[in-house]
Write a protein that holds these residues in place. Structure first.
Motif, short mmCIF file in Angstrom:
data_model
loop_
_atom_site.label_atom_id
_atom_site.label_comp_id
_atom_site.label_asym_id
_atom_site.label_seq_id
_atom_site.Cartn_x
_atom_site.Cartn_y
_atom_site.Cartn_z
N GLN A 1 0.85 -1.20 0.00
CA GLN A 1 0.00 0.00 0.00
C GLN A 1 0.89 1.25 0.00
O GLN A 1 1.33 1.72 1.04
CB GLN A 1 -0.92 0.01 1.22
CG GLN A 1 -2.25 -0.70 1.02
CD GLN A 1 -3.15 -0.52 2.21
OE1 GLN A 1 -2.85 -1.01 3.29
NE2 GLN A 1 -4.25 0.18 2.03
N ALA A 2 1.15 1.76 -1.17
CA ALA A 2 2.00 2.94 -1.33
C ALA A 2 1.61 3.66 -2.61
O ALA A 2 1.43 3.03 -3.65
CB ALA A 2 3.47 2.54 -1.37
N LEU A 3 1.49 4.97 -2.51
CA LEU A 3 1.18 5.78 -3.69
C LEU A 3 1.97 7.07 -3.61
O LEU A 3 2.45 7.46 -2.55
CB LEU A 3 -0.32 6.06 -3.77
CG LEU A 3 -0.98 6.83 -2.62
CD1 LEU A 3 -0.87 8.35 -2.80
CD2 LEU A 3 -2.45 6.44 -2.51
N PHE A 4 2.11 7.73 -4.75
CA PHE A 4 2.84 9.00 -4.75
C PHE A 4 2.33 9.90 -5.86
O PHE A 4 1.57 9.48 -6.74
CB PHE A 4 4.35 8.77 -4.88
CG PHE A 4 4.79 8.23 -6.21
CD1 PHE A 4 5.21 9.08 -7.22
CD2 PHE A 4 4.83 6.86 -6.44
CE1 PHE A 4 5.63 8.59 -8.45
CE2 PHE A 4 5.26 6.35 -7.67
CZ PHE A 4 5.66 7.22 -8.67
N GLU A 5 2.76 11.14 -5.80
CA GLU A 5 2.47 12.13 -6.82
C GLU A 5 3.75 12.86 -7.20
O GLU A 5 4.77 12.72 -6.51
CB GLU A 5 1.42 13.14 -6.34
CG GLU A 5 -0.01 12.72 -6.61
CD GLU A 5 -0.32 12.56 -8.09
OE1 GLU A 5 0.26 13.32 -8.89
OE2 GLU A 5 -1.10 11.68 -8.44
N GLY A 6 3.70 13.63 -8.25
CA GLY A 6 4.86 14.42 -8.65
C GLY A 6 4.42 15.68 -9.36
O GLY A 6 3.62 15.63 -10.30
N LEU A 7 4.91 16.81 -8.91
CA LEU A 7 4.62 18.10 -9.54
C LEU A 7 5.79 19.03 -9.25
O LEU A 7 6.76 18.63 -8.60
CB LEU A 7 3.30 18.68 -9.05
CG LEU A 7 3.17 19.04 -7.55
CD1 LEU A 7 2.09 20.11 -7.36
CD2 LEU A 7 2.78 17.81 -6.73
N ARG B 1 7.21 15.93 -4.16
CA ARG B 1 6.84 14.51 -4.13
C ARG B 1 5.97 14.21 -2.89
O ARG B 1 6.48 13.91 -1.81
CB ARG B 1 8.10 13.65 -4.12
CG ARG B 1 7.91 12.15 -3.82
CD ARG B 1 6.95 11.45 -4.74
NE ARG B 1 7.38 11.43 -6.11
CZ ARG B 1 8.21 10.53 -6.64
NH1 ARG B 1 8.73 9.57 -5.90
NH2 ARG B 1 8.50 10.59 -7.93
N PRO B 2 4.63 14.29 -3.03
CA PRO B 2 3.75 13.80 -1.97
C PRO B 2 3.65 12.27 -2.06
O PRO B 2 3.62 11.72 -3.16
CB PRO B 2 2.41 14.46 -2.29
CG PRO B 2 2.68 15.42 -3.43
CD PRO B 2 3.89 14.91 -4.12
N PHE B 3 3.56 11.60 -0.92
CA PHE B 3 3.36 10.15 -0.95
C PHE B 3 2.71 9.67 0.35
O PHE B 3 2.79 10.34 1.39
CB PHE B 3 4.68 9.41 -1.20
CG PHE B 3 5.70 9.54 -0.10
CD1 PHE B 3 5.83 8.55 0.87
CD2 PHE B 3 6.56 10.62 -0.04
CE1 PHE B 3 6.78 8.65 1.88
CE2 PHE B 3 7.52 10.75 0.97
CZ PHE B 3 7.63 9.75 1.94
N ILE B 4 2.05 8.52 0.26
CA ILE B 4 1.40 7.91 1.41
C ILE B 4 1.80 6.45 1.47
O ILE B 4 1.78 5.75 0.45
CB ILE B 4 -0.14 8.02 1.33
CG1 ILE B 4 -0.58 9.48 1.18
CG2 ILE B 4 -0.79 7.41 2.58
CD1 ILE B 4 -2.09 9.64 0.99
N ILE B 5 2.15 5.99 2.67
CA ILE B 5 2.50 4.58 2.86
C ILE B 5 1.74 4.02 4.07
O ILE B 5 1.39 4.75 4.99
CB ILE B 5 4.02 4.39 3.08
CG1 ILE B 5 4.50 5.21 4.30
CG2 ILE B 5 4.79 4.77 1.83
CD1 ILE B 5 5.94 4.94 4.68
N ALA B 6 1.51 2.71 4.04
CA ALA B 6 0.85 2.02 5.15
C ALA B 6 1.89 1.72 6.22
O ALA B 6 2.94 1.13 5.93
CB ALA B 6 0.21 0.73 4.67
N THR B 7 1.63 2.09 7.47
CA THR B 7 2.65 1.97 8.52
C THR B 7 2.27 1.01 9.65
O THR B 7 3.09 0.77 10.53
CB THR B 7 2.93 3.36 9.13
OG1 THR B 7 1.71 3.95 9.57
CG2 THR B 7 3.61 4.26 8.12
N GLU B 8 1.07 0.48 9.64
CA GLU B 8 0.69 -0.44 10.71
C GLU B 8 1.58 -1.67 10.70
O GLU B 8 1.82 -2.27 9.65
CB GLU B 8 -0.77 -0.87 10.57
CG GLU B 8 -1.24 -1.81 11.67
CD GLU B 8 -2.63 -2.36 11.45
OE1 GLU B 8 -3.07 -3.19 12.27
OE2 GLU B 8 -3.28 -1.97 10.45
N ALA B 9 2.08 -2.07 11.87
CA ALA B 9 2.91 -3.27 11.99
C ALA B 9 1.99 -4.47 12.15
O ALA B 9 1.45 -4.72 13.22
CB ALA B 9 3.85 -3.15 13.18
#
Length: 353
Positions: free
Chosen positions: A64-70, A135-143
């Motif tokens: 679960q990881a996504l990003f953007e670029g501008l 570079r905005p991005f979101i990652i899943a961090t739950e262990a």
């Protein structure tokens, strides 16, 4: 938002030749999500530092990881402008929905982004063709080991000063068409800017470079006959009677530069169509002299003119060192708007006060 400002450097010494994505500014935006604590919380701008993250974080195991670029630009009148950032945030949320990641508030996210750029505005290069990559991005961090959406996430925005994509001037690139692998399939994650899409594309890119081609052009995953996109950009084909680009089918990333180019071509009164384009049509019309030009569009390069296209044993050439006429005209138009040299008729620029 809690803004934590670290001591600014008295002087920022940027390398003479900035390599894309290798230099980072002093600060980063960060915000965490916890489903048990009410969602997104504690947005802050802080000094850039390494992350401390559990090795069982779900991003490492279930992707679960996504990003953007501008980019942010220093315009000719000395102001700081971002090019259509609201569209990148809109696409970020579209990607989030597809990956079962919680969405972010668009207005607040734009506010955070502008504040971060303002904080590190001294890092924006002023040389012609230079800019600040965002570079905005979101990652899943739950262990947790378990195939399900994470309950915790981290949203960050990084900044990186970059030089022009073509340091020696606007040069055409070569592309290899592959039907050996597929990048994405309709109804999959192709239209999301998911990190996994790029992992899936690496092998094709490596093989293209091994044959001395700059990029790989992907075909559709079902019939293996319709062109879709290049690894880092959308593709446009100029025939003798129209300019065509693959229609968004669910497996193609809806590029911000792509939609801007389509609008500009309409403004110019050109016959621009979003439709299915088969590789066989391209070969046939090339042989008939009806395929005039090929170019790509994307945030990093803006416009990339293509001078050579290989499909199996067929090599289609479009000049040698000189870019295509329309590609060069579009490059000058889009970058002219971004740097404030040309009138922004559609209000695509958002300025930082």
């Amino acid at each position: 938002m809690n803004t934590i400002t670290s001591e600014k450097k008295s002087k920022i010494n940027l390398p003479e030749n900035l390599v894309f994505g290798k230099v980072f500014t002093e600060h980063v935006f960060e915000m965490d999500y916890d489903s048990l604590k009410g969602g997104w919380q504690e947005p802050k701008i802080k000094k850039l530092e390494n992350l401390s993250i559990h090795p069982a974080a779900m991003v490492f195991h279930y992707g679960q990881a996504l990003f953007e670029g501008l980019k942010a630009y220093k315009t000719v009148d000395g102001r700081i402008a971002l090019f259509r950032p609201e569209k990148n945030i809109e696409r970020l949320n579209n990607s989030a929905r597809r990956l079962c990641i919680p969405e972010v508030d668009p207005e607040l996210t734009l506010k955070y982004m502008l504040e971060l750029v303002k904080t590190d505005q001294d890092w924006i290069p002023t040389k012609p063709g230079y800019s600040l990559y965002i570079r905005p991005f979101i990652i899943a961090t739950e262990a947790c080991f378990g195939v399900r959406p994470s309950e915790q996430y981290k949203f960050m925005i990084l900044l990186s000063p970059v030089g022009p994509y073509y340091p020696e001037g606007f040069k055409p690139v070569s592309i290899m068409v592959t039907d050996k692998y597929v990048r994405a399939v309709r109804k999959g994650t192709g239209e999301a800017k998911a990190a996994g899409n790029y992992a899936a594309s690496l092998i094709g890119q490596v093989e293209a470079k091994n044959e001395h081609y700059t990029q790989v052009l992907w075909l559709d995953a079902i019939e293996q006959k319709y062109i879709e996109e290049v690894g880092a950009m959308n593709i446009f084909v100029r025939f003798n009677d129209e300019v065509a680009t693959p229609k968004l089918s669910g497996s193609i990333l809806p590029g911000i530069t792509r939609m801007s180019v389509i609008q500009i071509l309409k403004d110019w009164g050109m016959n621009i169509n979003e439709r299915l384009i088969s590789i066989d049509e391209m070969v046939d019309r090339y042989d008939k002299g009806e395929l005039v030009e090929v170019f790509g569009s994307g945030t990093a390069a803006v416009i990339s003119s293509v001078n050579k296209l290989k499909y199996h044993d067929k090599i289609m050439k479009f000049g040698d060192e000189d870019p295509g006429e329309l590609a060069l005209k579009l490059y000058n138009e889009v970058t002219g708007i971004q740097y404030g040299k040309i009138e922004d008729k559609h209000n695509w620029l958002i300025y930082i006060d």
